[in-house]
Design a protein around this motif. Structure first.
Motif, PDB file in Angstrom:
ATOM      1  N   LEU A  26       4.821  -9.654  -1.875  1.00 45.57           N
ATOM      2  CA  LEU A  26       4.073 -10.889  -1.638  1.00 45.57           C
ATOM      3  C   LEU A  26       4.969 -12.117  -1.818  1.00 45.57           C
ATOM      4  CD1 LEU A  26       0.630 -10.083  -3.305  1.00 45.57           C
ATOM      5  CD2 LEU A  26       1.226 -10.039  -0.879  1.00 45.57           C
ATOM      6  N   ALA A  27       5.923 -12.022  -2.754  1.00 36.06           N
ATOM      7  CA  ALA A  27       6.871 -13.124  -2.922  1.00 36.06           C
ATOM      8  C   ALA A  27       7.751 -13.263  -1.674  1.00 36.06           C
ATOM      9  CB  ALA A  27       7.742 -12.880  -4.157  1.00 36.06           C
ATOM     10  N   LEU A  28       8.203 -12.119  -1.126  1.00 40.39           N
ATOM     11  CA  LEU A  28       8.978 -12.152   0.116  1.00 40.39           C
ATOM     12  C   LEU A  28       8.144 -12.718   1.267  1.00 40.39           C
ATOM     13  CD1 LEU A  28      10.907  -8.748   0.024  1.00 40.39           C
ATOM     14  CD2 LEU A  28      11.910 -11.040   0.004  1.00 40.39           C
ATOM     15  N   GLY A  29       6.854 -12.319   1.312  1.00 37.71           N
ATOM     16  CA  GLY A  29       5.968 -12.826   2.350  1.00 37.71           C
ATOM     17  C   GLY A  29       5.799 -14.333   2.266  1.00 37.71           C
ATOM     18  N   ALA A  30       5.611 -14.841   1.034  1.00 38.16           N
ATOM     19  CA  ALA A  30       5.471 -16.285   0.846  1.00 38.16           C
ATOM     20  C   ALA A  30       6.758 -17.010   1.250  1.00 38.16           C
ATOM     21  CB  ALA A  30       5.128 -16.578  -0.616  1.00 38.16           C
ATOM     22  N   ILE A  49      -1.825 -12.588   4.978  1.00 34.74           N
ATOM     23  CA  ILE A  49      -1.713 -11.493   5.948  1.00 34.74           C
ATOM     24  C   ILE A  49      -1.037 -10.284   5.318  1.00 34.74           C
ATOM     25  CG2 ILE A  49      -0.589 -10.768   8.096  1.00 34.74           C
ATOM     26  CD1 ILE A  49      -1.041 -13.594   9.163  1.00 34.74           C
ATOM     27  N   CYS A  50      -0.005 -10.508   4.520  1.00 35.39           N
ATOM     28  CA  CYS A  50       0.672  -9.400   3.827  1.00 35.39           C
ATOM     29  C   CYS A  50      -0.307  -8.664   2.914  1.00 35.39           C
ATOM     30  CB  CYS A  50       1.852  -9.924   3.010  1.00 35.39           C
ATOM     31  SG  CYS A  50       3.283 -10.429   3.986  1.00 35.39           S
ATOM     32  N   ALA A  51      -1.135  -9.431   2.195  1.00 36.76           N
ATOM     33  CA  ALA A  51      -2.111  -8.819   1.296  1.00 36.76           C
ATOM     34  C   ALA A  51      -3.151  -8.017   2.070  1.00 36.76           C
ATOM     35  CB  ALA A  51      -2.793  -9.905   0.456  1.00 36.76           C
ATOM     36  N   VAL A  52      -3.643  -8.567   3.188  1.00 33.96           N
ATOM     37  CA  VAL A  52      -4.645  -7.865   3.999  1.00 33.96           C
ATOM     38  C   VAL A  52      -4.065  -6.582   4.584  1.00 33.96           C
ATOM     39  CG1 VAL A  52      -6.034  -8.005   6.105  1.00 33.96           C
ATOM     40  CG2 VAL A  52      -5.968  -9.940   4.530  1.00 33.96           C
ATOM     41  N   LEU A  53      -2.828  -6.644   5.073  1.00 30.47           N
ATOM     42  CA  LEU A  53      -2.184  -5.455   5.632  1.00 30.47           C
ATOM     43  C   LEU A  53      -2.006  -4.369   4.576  1.00 30.47           C
ATOM     44  CD1 LEU A  53       0.570  -7.011   7.947  1.00 30.47           C
ATOM     45  CD2 LEU A  53      -1.456  -5.735   8.660  1.00 30.47           C
ATOM     46  N   PHE A 268       8.495  -8.343  10.486  1.00 30.42           N
ATOM     47  CA  PHE A 268       8.892  -8.356   9.085  1.00 30.42           C
ATOM     48  C   PHE A 268       7.678  -8.521   8.169  1.00 30.42           C
ATOM     49  CE2 PHE A 268      12.218 -10.189  11.782  1.00 30.42           C
ATOM     50  CZ  PHE A 268      13.176  -9.195  11.646  1.00 30.42           C
ATOM     51  N   VAL A 269       6.696  -9.283   8.607  1.00 28.28           N
ATOM     52  CA  VAL A 269       5.447  -9.414   7.845  1.00 28.28           C
ATOM     53  C   VAL A 269       4.714  -8.074   7.823  1.00 28.28           C
ATOM     54  CG1 VAL A 269       3.179 -10.542   7.768  1.00 28.28           C
ATOM     55  CG2 VAL A 269       5.220 -11.872   8.345  1.00 28.28           C
TER      56      VAL A 269
END
Length: 354
Positions: A26-30, A49-53, A268-269
């Motif tokens: 999640l840090a990478l996503g942010a 979106i990362c969390a939902v995936l 990447f996401v």
């Protein structure tokens, strides 16, 4: 041999690495959201979106964890460890990054580097190619998963039945050689009637490859795990099951990887979100094996294989109509939930009878 430990581990101990991967992912996503958009809203969007995936991957693959645990029980400790270490690398990097790239490389007839550049600079074009490849992927994965589920139910040695009136009959019919193959071929032909033009040929050929892959993995697994000499068995034991589980993991990943493009076109996401989910699936697999959960809840495994069967049919239907991935995930989770509730009720009735 099982992976039992001297003292029972806590839930946190099982999920430790999955939780760590969640924070890192999640840090990478942010960071990715901020670096690509330069806005707080963009950063939060990618984070969400990362969390939902991740949640989508967990819901779609929980039945996969149950099946993995069932197979892992029969593997040697060495191969159990290899699957849970090498396997996670294959699952996260192979299926979540290399697989989508490979599809674009083949479909667009370009090199891997060009596919990476396309993913980063032209995500819309990348997403379009991925969606165009959905038909053969769904046909291949749906066929493989259908064979996995039917092989479980068409088993004359199967003694525990959840839906007794149905499963007892399927168990009896298992004595007819090749009945599950005939059933899959029939379903394949029925669905092909609703597909027109070149797409019908693509569907049939891809489905046949899915069937052949299952049969080859079964034959190869039986050959590799056969024990003619004790020393040979020690060296090879578990390799066939390892290959089987990796192909099974890949089949489960097809739907999630393709469906992820409905939420984002950024490769990447997708890799971050689905990678987090894959870590939780591995953690749940270890917990199921070490705690003997499948033994404690006798119908849990049945629910997983029913979910696999329904998922395979949904993948076939998706070659004709679009079905939201949330329905697929919730449907599988609901079936497993009902199976868990039935198991708990059976345990209570058995204790009361005693």
């Amino acid at each position: 041999m099982s992976m039992s430990t001297a003292q029972p581990k806590s839930l946190f101990a099982y999920l430790k690495w999955a939780i760590i991967s969640t924070f890192i992912g999640l840090a990478l996503g942010a960071w990715l959201g901020w670096s690509t958009t330069g806005t707080l809203a963009g950063m939060l969007t990618v984070f969400f979106i990362c969390a939902v995936l991740a949640v989508l991957e967990i819901s779609l693959s929980f039945d996969n964890a149950i099946v993995n645990a069932n197979k892992l029980k029969e593997m040697t400790p060495v191969w159990q460890h290899r699957f849970l270490t090498w396997g996670i690398l294959i699952a996260v990097f192979g299926m979540r990054i290399v697989f989508p790239l490979l599809i674009v490389v083949i479909a667009a007839n370009i090199g891997p580097i060009d596919a990476m550049i396309m993913a980063a600079s032209r995500p819309e074009e990348y997403s379009r190619i991925m969606h165009e490849a959905h038909l053969p992927i769904a046909a291949f994965g749906g066929t493989f998963l259908m064979m996995v589920a039917l092989t479980y139910f068409f088993d004359h040695d199967k003694e525990i039945h959840w839906v007794h009136w149905l499963e007892s009959r399927l168990s009896r019919y298992a004595e007819i050689k090749g009945i599950e193959i005939a059933f899959v071929l029939l379903v394949m032909l029925v669905f092909s009637r609703f597909i027109e033009g070149e797409a019908r040929t693509v569907f049939i050929v891809s489905a046949i490859y899915g069937l052949l892959t299952f049969l080859v993995v079964e034959v190869l697994g039986g050959f590799l795990d056969s024990t003619q000499e004790a020393a040979k068995a020690t060296a090879q034991g578990g390799l066939g099951a390892f290959l089987y589980l990796e192909v099974l993991d890949a089949s489960f990943s097809f739907d999630g990887v393709i469906g992820a493009f409905a939420l984002t076109q950024n490769l990447f996401v997708i890799a971050i979100g689905l990678g987090i989910g894959a870590m939780y699936v591995r953690s749940m697999t270890i917990m199921l094996v070490e705690r003997g959960t499948l033994t404690q809840y006798r119908f849990l495994e049945h629910g997983a294989f029913y979910a696999i069967l329904i998922l395979s049919v949904i993948m076939y239907v998706q070659t004709i109509y679009h079905i939201p991935e949330v329905i697929t995930g919730l449907g599988g989770a609901a079936l497993i939930g009902v199976a868990l509730w039935s198991s708990i009720r059976w345990n209570r009735n058995s204790e009361a009878a005693e």
